[in-house]
Scaffold this motif. Structure first.
Motif, PDB file in Angstrom:
ATOM      1  N   GLY A 248      13.018  -7.214   9.982  1.00 54.82           N
ATOM      2  CA  GLY A 248      11.602  -7.410  10.253  1.00 54.82           C
ATOM      3  C   GLY A 248      10.964  -8.406   9.300  1.00 54.82           C
ATOM      4  O   GLY A 248      11.555  -9.422   8.944  1.00 54.82           O
ATOM      5  N   ALA A 249       9.740  -8.115   8.898  1.00 49.38           N
ATOM      6  CA  ALA A 249       8.996  -9.006   8.001  1.00 49.38           C
ATOM      7  C   ALA A 249       9.540  -8.855   6.586  1.00 49.38           C
ATOM      8  O   ALA A 249       9.337  -7.827   5.945  1.00 49.38           O
ATOM      9  N   VAL A 250      10.254  -9.878   6.105  1.00 52.85           N
ATOM     10  CA  VAL A 250      10.889  -9.777   4.794  1.00 52.85           C
ATOM     11  C   VAL A 250      10.518 -10.939   3.878  1.00 52.85           C
ATOM     12  O   VAL A 250      10.948 -10.975   2.732  1.00 52.85           O
ATOM     13  N   THR A 251       9.711 -11.880   4.367  1.00 52.83           N
ATOM     14  CA  THR A 251       9.244 -12.970   3.518  1.00 52.83           C
ATOM     15  C   THR A 251       7.762 -12.765   3.223  1.00 52.83           C
ATOM     16  O   THR A 251       7.072 -12.005   3.919  1.00 52.83           O
ATOM     17  N   LEU A 252       7.276 -13.457   2.214  1.00 56.32           N
ATOM     18  CA  LEU A 252       5.864 -13.326   1.849  1.00 56.32           C
ATOM     19  C   LEU A 252       4.973 -13.729   3.012  1.00 56.32           C
ATOM     20  O   LEU A 252       3.993 -13.030   3.334  1.00 56.32           O
ATOM     21  N   ARG A 253       5.295 -14.817   3.689  1.00 52.04           N
ATOM     22  CA  ARG A 253       4.471 -15.275   4.805  1.00 52.04           C
ATOM     23  C   ARG A 253       4.463 -14.270   5.947  1.00 52.04           C
ATOM     24  O   ARG A 253       3.414 -14.011   6.559  1.00 52.04           O
ATOM     25  N   GLU A 254       5.620 -13.713   6.247  1.00 54.39           N
ATOM     26  CA  GLU A 254       5.678 -12.732   7.332  1.00 54.39           C
ATOM     27  C   GLU A 254       4.856 -11.495   6.996  1.00 54.39           C
ATOM     28  O   GLU A 254       4.157 -10.935   7.866  1.00 54.39           O
ATOM     29  N   LEU A 255       4.907 -11.048   5.761  1.00 53.71           N
ATOM     30  CA  LEU A 255       4.128  -9.878   5.362  1.00 53.71           C
ATOM     31  C   LEU A 255       2.634 -10.187   5.349  1.00 53.71           C
ATOM     32  O   LEU A 255       1.807  -9.333   5.699  1.00 53.71           O
ATOM     33  N   GLN A 256       2.278 -11.417   4.960  1.00 57.75           N
ATOM     34  CA  GLN A 256       0.868 -11.800   4.994  1.00 57.75           C
ATOM     35  C   GLN A 256       0.344 -11.832   6.428  1.00 57.75           C
ATOM     36  O   GLN A 256      -0.817 -11.491   6.683  1.00 57.75           O
ATOM     37  N   GLU A 257       1.208 -12.231   7.367  1.00 53.45           N
ATOM     38  CA  GLU A 257       0.802 -12.243   8.774  1.00 53.45           C
ATOM     39  C   GLU A 257       0.509 -10.839   9.283  1.00 53.45           C
ATOM     40  O   GLU A 257      -0.250 -10.656  10.244  1.00 53.45           O
ATOM     41  N   GLY A 263      -0.603  -9.597  -3.702  1.00 51.75           N
ATOM     42  CA  GLY A 263      -0.673  -8.502  -4.664  1.00 51.75           C
ATOM     43  C   GLY A 263       0.097  -7.280  -4.198  1.00 51.75           C
ATOM     44  O   GLY A 263       0.735  -6.585  -5.000  1.00 51.75           O
ATOM     45  N   ASP A 264       0.033  -6.984  -2.891  1.00 51.47           N
ATOM     46  CA  ASP A 264       0.811  -5.873  -2.330  1.00 51.47           C
ATOM     47  C   ASP A 264       2.303  -6.111  -2.550  1.00 51.47           C
ATOM     48  O   ASP A 264       3.051  -5.197  -2.928  1.00 51.47           O
ATOM     49  N   VAL A 265       2.724  -7.346  -2.281  1.00 54.54           N
ATOM     50  CA  VAL A 265       4.144  -7.700  -2.427  1.00 54.54           C
ATOM     51  C   VAL A 265       4.559  -7.610  -3.887  1.00 54.54           C
ATOM     52  O   VAL A 265       5.613  -7.055  -4.213  1.00 54.54           O
ATOM     53  N   HIS A 280      -1.233  -5.419 -10.576  1.00 59.93           N
ATOM     54  CA  HIS A 280      -2.087  -6.283  -9.758  1.00 59.93           C
ATOM     55  C   HIS A 280      -1.801  -7.763 -10.008  1.00 59.93           C
ATOM     56  O   HIS A 280      -2.075  -8.600  -9.148  1.00 59.93           O
ATOM     57  N   THR A 281      -1.264  -8.068 -11.186  1.00 61.98           N
ATOM     58  CA  THR A 281      -0.973  -9.453 -11.549  1.00 61.98           C
ATOM     59  C   THR A 281       0.392  -9.521 -12.231  1.00 61.98           C
ATOM     60  O   THR A 281       0.939  -8.498 -12.665  1.00 61.98           O
ATOM     61  N   ALA A 282       0.899 -10.731 -12.360  1.00 64.24           N
ATOM     62  CA  ALA A 282       2.167 -10.908 -13.068  1.00 64.24           C
ATOM     63  C   ALA A 282       2.044 -10.478 -14.524  1.00 64.24           C
ATOM     64  O   ALA A 282       3.004  -9.976 -15.121  1.00 64.24           O
ATOM     65  N   ALA A 283       0.849 -10.646 -15.099  1.00 63.39           N
ATOM     66  CA  ALA A 283       0.638 -10.208 -16.477  1.00 63.39           C
ATOM     67  C   ALA A 283       0.824  -8.701 -16.610  1.00 63.39           C
ATOM     68  O   ALA A 283       1.315  -8.212 -17.643  1.00 63.39           O
TER      69      ALA A 283
END
Length: 309
Positions: A248-257, A263-265, A280-283
């Motif tokens: 299914g949706a396994v890339t960032l773009r697919e999940l954004q769609e 942030g969820d990813v 929430h952030t890379a930090a």
């Protein structure tokens, strides 16, 4: 062995080095986050290197870079492209050749597979068919097909240390250094690039662990220090197979769609690395960085549905 090169490398660094053959899936992004975190947590530079000697899909490199930025990852210096250093790779092969450490190979893939499949053959290893050809035999074979250039290895195995796997001993064979079309091969390019760029920490998926002994051995022959290795468990789909489009949706773009945010990813990636605090952030990932707490088992991705507003 070639004399050890003077230590003139830049400051120590880690790196993420995707091949631009398509969009990065969650497993690739997880490895990128791990490599970034290892480098930043240890005060190293972090480099982004596009390994574009083979399997290049138009626009993939640019999308890969954009996805990493969307997750909040940063790197030192510009995005690097491996294809700009082909002359350097070929120069290193000439150095090995001058030292008597290479030979021409005229075998086809079919011939190699048949020899490796024979009784007592080592699966996937080159059986040395062309290793001791006479000059007359090589001259005759050159009229039939262009040669690849192989390393003349003098050991069947080599041991490396990995942060997760510990002491790991793997096979070393007469690996291809230059393909029949004149393009430098992956094992050569990655070793030379890491040494030239000061990469002393290699974080990548554990499917590449078997490559580490041969790459470390080649680094030693070229007079380079062997990097620290950390091979991270893969991300699997719900069936237990490696993550793929079938899941299914396994890339960032697919999940954004589907309505999910970067942030969820990032939060899922962090949780899959054992970070239980909200991210929430890379930090935030760095604040709770503790590879010693990571599971040594693969992460399993269960397909996401459409995000609820």
């Amino acid at each position: 062995m070639i004399p050890r090169r003077p230590e003139t490398s830049p400051a120590p660094a880690g790196r993420f080095a995707p091949s631009p053959s398509g969009d990065l899936h969650l497993g690739n992004l997880r490895t990128a986050l791990a490599a970034w975190g290892f480098a930043r947590a240890t005060g190293r530079r972090f480099l982004l290197r596009v390994e574009d000697l083979d399997r290049v899909k138009q626009g993939a490199a640019e999308r890969n870079v954009a996805d990493l930025r969307s997750l909040g990852l940063d790197w030192d210096g510009p995005v690097d492209r491996q294809s700009t250093r082909i002359p350097l790779f070929l120069e290193r092969v000439r150095t090995l050749t001058d030292a008597g450490l290479t030979y021409e190979c005229f075998c086809t893939r079919r011939e190699i597979h048949a020899a490796a499949s024979a009784p007592h053959g080592i699966p996937g290893a080159y059986p040395g068919t062309c290793r001791n050809l006479s000059e007359a035999q090589r001259a005759r074979r050159r009229t039939q097909r262009p040669p690849a250039i192989r390393l003349r290895a003098d050991t069947p195995e080599f041991t490396v240390h990995d942060v997760f796997a510990g002491e790991y001993t793997g096979a070393v064979d007469d690996m291809v250094l230059v393909r029949t079309d004149g393009t430098p091969a992956y094992n050569l390019a990655v070793v030379v690039d890491d040494a030239e760029q000061g990469v002393d920490q290699v974080v990548r998926g554990d499917d590449l662990l078997p490559s580490a002994p041969r790459q470390a051995y080649l680094a030693g022959l070229l007079g380079h220090a062997v990097p620290e290795y950390a091979h991270v468990p893969l991300v699997l789909g719900p069936s237990g197979a490696r993550l793929a489009k079938r899941d299914g949706a396994v890339t960032l773009r697919e999940l954004q769609e589907l309505g999910h945010t970067p942030g969820d990813v990032l939060g899922w990636l962090a949780a899959s690395l054992g970070i239980t605090h909200p991210v929430h952030t890379a930090a935030d990932v760095l604040e709770h960085w503790d590879p010693s707490a990571w599971s040594r088992e693969p992460a399993v991705f269960e397909p996401w549905g459409t995000a609820q507003g």
